[in-house]
Motif scaffolding. Structure first.
Motif, PDB file in Angstrom:
ATOM      1  N   VAL B   1      -3.038  12.741 -21.135  1.00 26.58           N
ATOM      2  CA  VAL B   1      -4.219  12.509 -20.306  1.00 26.58           C
ATOM      3  C   VAL B   1      -4.161  13.449 -19.110  1.00 26.58           C
ATOM      4  N   HIS B   2      -5.353  13.955 -18.751  1.00 26.80           N
ATOM      5  CA  HIS B   2      -5.338  14.919 -17.659  1.00 26.80           C
ATOM      6  C   HIS B   2      -5.858  14.321 -16.363  1.00 26.80           C
ATOM      7  N   LEU B   3      -4.989  14.257 -15.381  1.00 30.65           N
ATOM      8  CA  LEU B   3      -5.397  13.813 -14.056  1.00 30.65           C
ATOM      9  C   LEU B   3      -5.352  15.007 -13.103  1.00 30.65           C
ATOM     10  N   THR B   4      -6.334  15.076 -12.214  1.00 29.76           N
ATOM     11  CA  THR B   4      -6.287  16.133 -11.196  1.00 29.76           C
ATOM     12  C   THR B   4      -5.145  15.812 -10.230  1.00 29.76           C
ATOM     13  N   GLY B   5      -4.808  16.765  -9.397  1.00 31.03           N
ATOM     14  CA  GLY B   5      -3.762  16.544  -8.392  1.00 31.03           C
ATOM     15  C   GLY B   5      -4.098  15.356  -7.510  1.00 31.03           C
ATOM     16  N   GLU B   6      -5.388  15.280  -7.143  1.00 30.98           N
ATOM     17  CA  GLU B   6      -5.840  14.168  -6.297  1.00 30.98           C
ATOM     18  C   GLU B   6      -5.676  12.833  -6.994  1.00 30.98           C
ATOM     19  N   GLU B   7      -6.044  12.805  -8.279  1.00 30.12           N
ATOM     20  CA  GLU B   7      -5.955  11.554  -9.038  1.00 30.12           C
ATOM     21  C   GLU B   7      -4.503  11.121  -9.182  1.00 30.12           C
ATOM     22  N   LYS B   8      -3.619  12.094  -9.458  1.00 31.57           N
ATOM     23  CA  LYS B   8      -2.188  11.768  -9.587  1.00 31.57           C
ATOM     24  C   LYS B   8      -1.691  11.166  -8.278  1.00 31.57           C
ATOM     25  N   ALA B   9      -2.073  11.777  -7.171  1.00 36.64           N
ATOM     26  CA  ALA B   9      -1.635  11.287  -5.862  1.00 36.64           C
ATOM     27  C   ALA B   9      -2.175   9.887  -5.621  1.00 36.64           C
ATOM     28  N   ALA B  10      -3.442   9.659  -6.000  1.00 31.73           N
ATOM     29  CA  ALA B  10      -4.048   8.336  -5.811  1.00 31.73           C
ATOM     30  C   ALA B  10      -3.280   7.269  -6.589  1.00 31.73           C
ATOM     31  N   VAL B  11      -2.951   7.599  -7.833  1.00 31.93           N
ATOM     32  CA  VAL B  11      -2.257   6.637  -8.704  1.00 31.93           C
ATOM     33  C   VAL B  11      -0.851   6.357  -8.195  1.00 31.93           C
ATOM     34  N   THR B  12      -0.082   7.411  -7.924  1.00 33.49           N
ATOM     35  CA  THR B  12       1.309   7.182  -7.494  1.00 33.49           C
ATOM     36  C   THR B  12       1.327   6.528  -6.120  1.00 33.49           C
ATOM     37  N   GLY B  13       0.357   6.910  -5.274  1.00 30.80           N
ATOM     38  CA  GLY B  13       0.279   6.307  -3.950  1.00 30.80           C
ATOM     39  C   GLY B  13       0.098   4.804  -4.021  1.00 30.80           C
ATOM     40  N   LEU B  14      -0.853   4.340  -4.829  1.00 34.24           N
ATOM     41  CA  LEU B  14      -1.081   2.906  -4.940  1.00 34.24           C
ATOM     42  C   LEU B  14       0.078   2.231  -5.668  1.00 34.24           C
ATOM     43  N   TRP B  15       0.571   2.876  -6.729  1.00 34.47           N
ATOM     44  CA  TRP B  15       1.618   2.255  -7.557  1.00 34.47           C
ATOM     45  C   TRP B  15       2.879   1.959  -6.762  1.00 34.47           C
ATOM     46  N   ALA B  16       3.131   2.798  -5.748  1.00 35.82           N
ATOM     47  CA  ALA B  16       4.317   2.581  -4.900  1.00 35.82           C
ATOM     48  C   ALA B  16       4.234   1.234  -4.178  1.00 35.82           C
ATOM     49  N   LYS B  17       2.997   0.722  -3.976  1.00 35.96           N
ATOM     50  CA  LYS B  17       2.849  -0.554  -3.255  1.00 35.96           C
ATOM     51  C   LYS B  17       2.716  -1.739  -4.197  1.00 35.96           C
ATOM     52  N   VAL B  18       2.666  -1.448  -5.495  1.00 38.25           N
ATOM     53  CA  VAL B  18       2.366  -2.504  -6.464  1.00 38.25           C
ATOM     54  C   VAL B  18       3.598  -3.345  -6.776  1.00 38.25           C
ATOM     55  N   ASN B  19       3.419  -4.669  -6.798  1.00 42.39           N
ATOM     56  CA  ASN B  19       4.463  -5.555  -7.308  1.00 42.39           C
ATOM     57  C   ASN B  19       4.256  -5.605  -8.817  1.00 42.39           C
ATOM     58  N   VAL B  20       5.024  -4.775  -9.512  1.00 38.97           N
ATOM     59  CA  VAL B  20       4.780  -4.520 -10.927  1.00 38.97           C
ATOM     60  C   VAL B  20       4.847  -5.791 -11.768  1.00 38.97           C
ATOM     61  N   GLU B  21       5.828  -6.632 -11.502  1.00 36.55           N
ATOM     62  CA  GLU B  21       5.958  -7.853 -12.312  1.00 36.55           C
ATOM     63  C   GLU B  21       4.794  -8.800 -12.075  1.00 36.55           C
ATOM     64  N   GLU B  22       4.397  -8.900 -10.795  1.00 41.76           N
ATOM     65  CA  GLU B  22       3.323  -9.835 -10.460  1.00 41.76           C
ATOM     66  C   GLU B  22       1.999  -9.394 -11.089  1.00 41.76           C
ATOM     67  N   ILE B  23       1.720  -8.095 -10.995  1.00 41.93           N
ATOM     68  CA  ILE B  23       0.481  -7.578 -11.580  1.00 41.93           C
ATOM     69  C   ILE B  23       0.502  -7.764 -13.092  1.00 41.93           C
ATOM     70  N   GLY B  24       1.670  -7.565 -13.685  1.00 45.65           N
ATOM     71  CA  GLY B  24       1.793  -7.742 -15.129  1.00 45.65           C
ATOM     72  C   GLY B  24       1.465  -9.162 -15.555  1.00 45.65           C
ATOM     73  N   GLY B  25       2.027 -10.128 -14.836  1.00 43.18           N
ATOM     74  CA  GLY B  25       1.769 -11.538 -15.143  1.00 43.18           C
ATOM     75  C   GLY B  25       0.311 -11.884 -14.959  1.00 43.18           C
TER      76      GLY B  25
END
Lengths: 142, 146
Positions: B1-25
């Motif tokens: 999948v192709h993400l622009t530099g901005e999109e990659k930054a947006a995704v990793t930026g938000l993901w760093a704050k995500v409680n992965v287990e909680e969101i999964g549940g």
């Protein structure tokens, strides 16, 4: 598929909260639609679709107002939406797949605006409601 | 999948704050509530009788917590999602017999769970980037089906 009494109550109660920010919700829903699902822009070649565009705002208001009509006539949505159903079938010819995208973007907008209220059963009720609205709007397609 | 530099930054930026287990549940719970037919895969989960039962069900939380870290893995390999998810794709086809449509539904539930938790921060452009990611992962998970 039809709405239970509980679902109708949930839908009308959330609508009461939404209606206070109806225009903003409509506009944001469309912004999300046009950002995530680029192909939906093909139905609006005549519009400026950039965030802040007055046309986007006007159209967002229109869409949410129509949903409000459906909510106010939740016991008889078929009748309330009959003109819109004709419009989509005979004039607009919006491919049915796009109603799912619009519905999803509305739900995302509701989730961001009403975190405390957007529980799983509220989510389910609104998803079902949007699915029923979509099927009414595509009913006369062929 | 192709993400622009901005999109990659947006995704990793938000993901760093995500409680992965909680969101999964939460995402898995919403899937089972909003699309009840998806419960067909989870007979062993016991009480799925109501929205509150599902959202509070420890089996749902544990299983959701297992699914999301794979998505994290995907985020680290956006240019090779097919390779990253090849084994999981085979598993979902051969052993689990999951219709790939369910990956698309779960992807949207993940987007909604993120929106629910992050509010105004989950802007239209951030959503758009995540929609690309979940679509890419869903396709990768379906890729080895035969």
């Amino acid at each position: 598929m039809s709405l239970t009494k509980t679902e109708r109550a949930i839908i009308t109660s959330i609508w009461d909260k939404m209606s206070v920010q109806a225009d903003a919700i409509g506009t944001e829903t469309l912004e999300r639609l046009f950002s995530s699902y680029l192909q939906t822009k093909t139905y609006f070649p005549h519009f400026n679709l950039h965030p802040g565009s007055p046309q986007l705002h006007a159209h967002g208001s229109k869409v949410v107002a129509a949903l409000g009509d459906a909510v106010k006539n939740i016991d008889n949505m078929q009748v309330a939406l009959t003109k819109l159903s004709d419009l989509h079938a005979y004039v607009l010819h919006v491919d049915p797949v796009n109603f799912k995208f619009l519905s999803h973007c509305l739900l995302v907008t509701l989730a961001t605006h009403f975190p405390a209220d957007f529980t799983a059963d509220v989510h389910a009720a609104w998803d079902k409601f949007m699915s029923i609205v979509s099927s009414i709007l595509t009913k006369k397609y062929r | 999948v192709h993400l622009t530099g901005e999109e990659k930054a947006a995704v990793t930026g938000l993901w760093a704050k995500v409680n992965v287990e909680e969101i999964g549940g939460e995402a898995l719970g919403r899937l089972l509530v909003v699309y009840p037919w998806t419960q067909r895969f989870f007979d062993s989960f016991e009480d799925l009788s109501s929205a509150s039962a599902i959202m509070g069900n420890p089996n749902v939380k544990v299983h959701g917590a297992k699914v999301l870290p794979s998505l994290s893995e995907g985020l680290n390999h956006l240019d090779n999602l097919m390779g990253t998810f090849a084994k999981l794709s085979e598993l979902h086809c051969d052993k689990l017999h999951v219709d790939p449509e369910n990956f698309r539904l779960l992807g949207n539930m993940i987007v909604i769970a993120l929106a629910h938790h992050h509010g105004a921060e989950f802007t239209p452009p951030v959503q758009a980037a995540f929609q690309k990611v979940v679509a890419g992962v869903a396709n990768a998970l379906a890729h080895k089906y035969h």
